[in-house]
Design a protein around this motif. Structure first.
Motif, PDB file in Angstrom:
ATOM      1  N   ASP A 116       3.880  12.968 -10.041  1.00 42.82           N
ATOM      2  CA  ASP A 116       5.412  13.033  -9.846  1.00 42.82           C
ATOM      3  C   ASP A 116       6.031  13.167  -8.395  1.00 42.82           C
ATOM      4  O   ASP A 116       7.189  12.562  -7.727  1.00 42.82           O
ATOM      5  N   VAL A 117       5.509  13.185  -7.144  1.00 43.16           N
ATOM      6  CA  VAL A 117       5.398  13.294  -6.706  1.00 43.16           C
ATOM      7  C   VAL A 117       4.649  11.391  -5.262  1.00 43.16           C
ATOM      8  O   VAL A 117       5.342  10.909  -4.419  1.00 43.16           O
ATOM      9  N   ALA A 118       3.255  11.870  -6.155  1.00 37.81           N
ATOM     10  CA  ALA A 118       2.254  10.830  -5.189  1.00 37.81           C
ATOM     11  C   ALA A 118       3.120   9.235  -5.969  1.00 37.81           C
ATOM     12  O   ALA A 118       2.376   8.732  -5.651  1.00 37.81           O
ATOM     13  N   GLY A 152      -6.216  -2.226  -1.301  1.00 43.25           N
ATOM     14  CA  GLY A 152      -5.300  -2.418  -2.652  1.00 43.25           C
ATOM     15  C   GLY A 152      -3.991  -1.224  -2.158  1.00 43.25           C
ATOM     16  O   GLY A 152      -3.225  -1.883  -1.255  1.00 43.25           O
ATOM     17  N   SER A 153      -3.749  -0.339  -2.697  1.00 45.16           N
ATOM     18  CA  SER A 153      -3.111   0.777  -3.131  1.00 45.16           C
ATOM     19  C   SER A 153      -3.176   1.594  -1.924  1.00 45.16           C
ATOM     20  O   SER A 153      -4.011   1.942  -1.989  1.00 45.16           O
ATOM     21  N   LEU A 154      -2.670   1.291  -0.649  1.00 46.55           N
ATOM     22  CA  LEU A 154      -3.130   2.204   0.397  1.00 46.55           C
ATOM     23  C   LEU A 154      -2.327   3.580  -0.122  1.00 46.55           C
ATOM     24  O   LEU A 154      -3.393   4.708   0.435  1.00 46.55           O
ATOM     25  N   GLU A 155      -1.090   3.682  -0.741  1.00 49.06           N
ATOM     26  CA  GLU A 155      -0.875   5.310  -0.744  1.00 49.06           C
ATOM     27  C   GLU A 155      -1.729   5.987  -2.084  1.00 49.06           C
ATOM     28  O   GLU A 155      -1.581   7.540  -1.772  1.00 49.06           O
ATOM     29  N   GLY A 156      -2.143   5.383  -2.663  1.00 47.57           N
ATOM     30  CA  GLY A 156      -2.947   5.720  -3.828  1.00 47.57           C
ATOM     31  C   GLY A 156      -4.682   6.252  -3.237  1.00 47.57           C
ATOM     32  O   GLY A 156      -4.975   7.323  -3.077  1.00 47.57           O
TER      33      GLY A 156
END
Lengths: 177, 168
Positions: free
Chosen positions: A130-132, A55-59
Motif C-alpha cells: 500500500d505504500v510502495a 526494470g522496475s527501479l522502485e521495485g
C-alpha cells in the motif's frame, strides 16, 4: 518507474530519496531510524548498481530498503533494546475525537502509529503493497515466501490495522470517525 | 506464476481489492459477494483501511538529508556506516538514544576521517625525517639486554614477540 538506462547513485539519491524515505518511515515509524535505513539502503544501491538490470527501479529500491529493515529487525532481536513508548514529535496530544477527525495531520499520525503497531511480519507486506505499490509476486520475491503467504499476511495485516484504527478512534466499527 | 486463489477464503477479499485475482476468480468472487453479506462487510472495511494507508502520501526526508548524502558522497557515507556499526555498545538503554548516538558517531567519524586524511597528506607531501616510535633498534637492545640478564644466549637471537621454549 521503468527505464532501460541504469541510473547513477546520485540520480537515485536525488530522484528517489523521497520514495526511499517514505517506505523507510512507514516501516520504522520514526525519522531517526528511517534516516539510518535510507543511508544504509543507498550504500547497498551503490554496491548493487553494477549488477542492476534495468526494470522496475522502485521495485528494486523497495526490495533493498526492506532487506535493510529486516536485517536490522533481526539484529535487534539478537540484542534487544528497550523501546520508547511513543515518538513525541509524531504523536499529537490527546484531543476530542471531532478535532482529531478534522485534523488531517493528526489523522496521518494516528494511521502511522497504527501501522507501526503491527508486528513486522504483517507490517512489511502491507507497507510494500500500500505504500510502495508492489505486486504480490514482487513482495513474495522480496520476502522469499510464497504468494499465498503474502496474500494471507496482507489480509491479516489489514484486519489488525483496522482493529488498531478502531482502538485509536480513527475509524468506527461503521466507518471513518 | 501466480497461484490460484481460493475465492471462498477470507484472504480473497484483499486479493480482490489489490487486483490480484485472475479474471475468472474475479467473476467467482463477485458471485460470492452477491450472496455473502459477511464478505461484503469485510470488503468495505478493508477497502477503507487500504484507502487510508494509500492516501497517506509521501514523506519528505528531513531538510538537507539528501543534500548531505550527495555532498558527502557514497564513499564517505560508507565510511560513516562502517565506523558506526563497528562501534561497540555494551548496553543500549533506549531506542532513540541509540539512533542519536549512532548519528553523532557518524558525523564524528566523518570529521575524524577528514582530519586523518589531512594528516596523511601532510605527512606524505612534506619531506622530512620521520621517527618510528617506539624505535625498533631500542626494542631490540632492550630485548637483548633482558636475555643477557637472564643468561639465555639463544633467546637474544629470537625475533621479538616470538617466545621460544626448548623441551617440554
Amino acid at each position: 518507474m521503468t527505464s532501460d538506462r541504469v541510473p547513477t547513485w546520485e540520480e537515485i539519491a536525488r530522484d528517489h530519496g523521497q520514495f526511499l524515505f517514505t517506505v523507510a518511515y512507514r516501516l520504522t515509524g520514526n525519522v531517526d531510524d528511517a534516516r539510518d535505513l535510507v543511508q544504509e539502503a543507498l550504500l547497498r544501491v551503490r554496491r548493487g548498481l553494477a549488477t542492476y538490470e534495468p526494470g522496475s527501479l522502485e521495485g528494486w529500491l523497495a526490495r533493498i530498503v526492506t532487506n535493510v529493515f529486516l536485517d536490522d529487525v533481526r539484529r535487534r532481536k539478537r540484542r534487544p533494546v528497550q523501546a520508547l513508548p511513543e515518538e513525541p514529535d509524531l504523536v499529537l496530544p490527546a484531543s476530542d475525537a471531532a478535532d482529531t477527525a478534522a485534523d488531517a495531520a493528526g489523522l496521518s499520525t494516528e494511521i502511522q502509529a497504527a501501522i507501526a503497531a503491527l508486528p513486522e511480519e504483517f507490517r512489511v507486506p502491507v507497507v510494500l503493497c500500500d505504500v510502495a505499490d508492489r505486486s504480490y509476486e514482487d513482495i513474495a520475491r522480496t520476502l522469499g515466501v510464497p504468494i499465498g503467504t503474502v496474500r494471507s499476511r496482507i489480509h491479516r495485516g489489514r484486519k489488525l490495522l483496522r482493529a488498531e484504527l478502531v482502538a485509536r478512534g480513527v475509524v468506527t466499527a461503521e466507518g471513518v470517525a | 506464476v501466480n497461484e490460484p486463489t481460493d475465492v471462498t477464503g477470507d484472504d480473497a477479499v484483499s486479493a480482490y481489492l489489490d487486483g490480484e485475482l485472475a479474471a475468472a476468480e474475479v467473476a467467482a468472487f463477485e458471485t460470492r459477494l452477491g450472496v455473502d453479506g459477511r464478505a461484503r462487510a469485510e470488503l468495505a472495511e478493508l477497502a477503507e483501511v487500504r484507502s487510508l494507508v494509500r492516501n497517506l502520501g509521501p514523506v519528505d526526508p528531513p531538510g538537507g538529508f539528501v543534500d548531505h548524502l550527495l555532498s558527502a558522497g557514497a564513499a564517505d557515507v560508507e565510511a560513516e556506516v562502517a565506523t558506526a556499526t563497528a562501534t561497540p555498545a555494551a548496553v543500549v538503554p533506549l531506542e532513540r538514544e541509540r539512533a542519536r548516538r549512532r548519528s553523532r558517531t557518524r558525523f564524528a567519524a566523518l570529521a575524524a576521517g577528514a582530519a586523518a586524511a589531512v594528516a596523511f597528506v601532510v605527512a606524505v607531501a612534506v619531506p622530512g625525517q620521520h621517527t618510528v616510535r617506539p624505535a625498533l633498534a631500542t626494542e631490540v637492545r632492550v630485548h637483548q639486554a633482558g636475555s643477557a640478564a637472564s643468561g639465555d644466549p639463544v633467546s637474544g637471537l629470537a625475533p621479538l614477540a616470538t617466545p621460544l621454549r626448548f623441551g617440554r
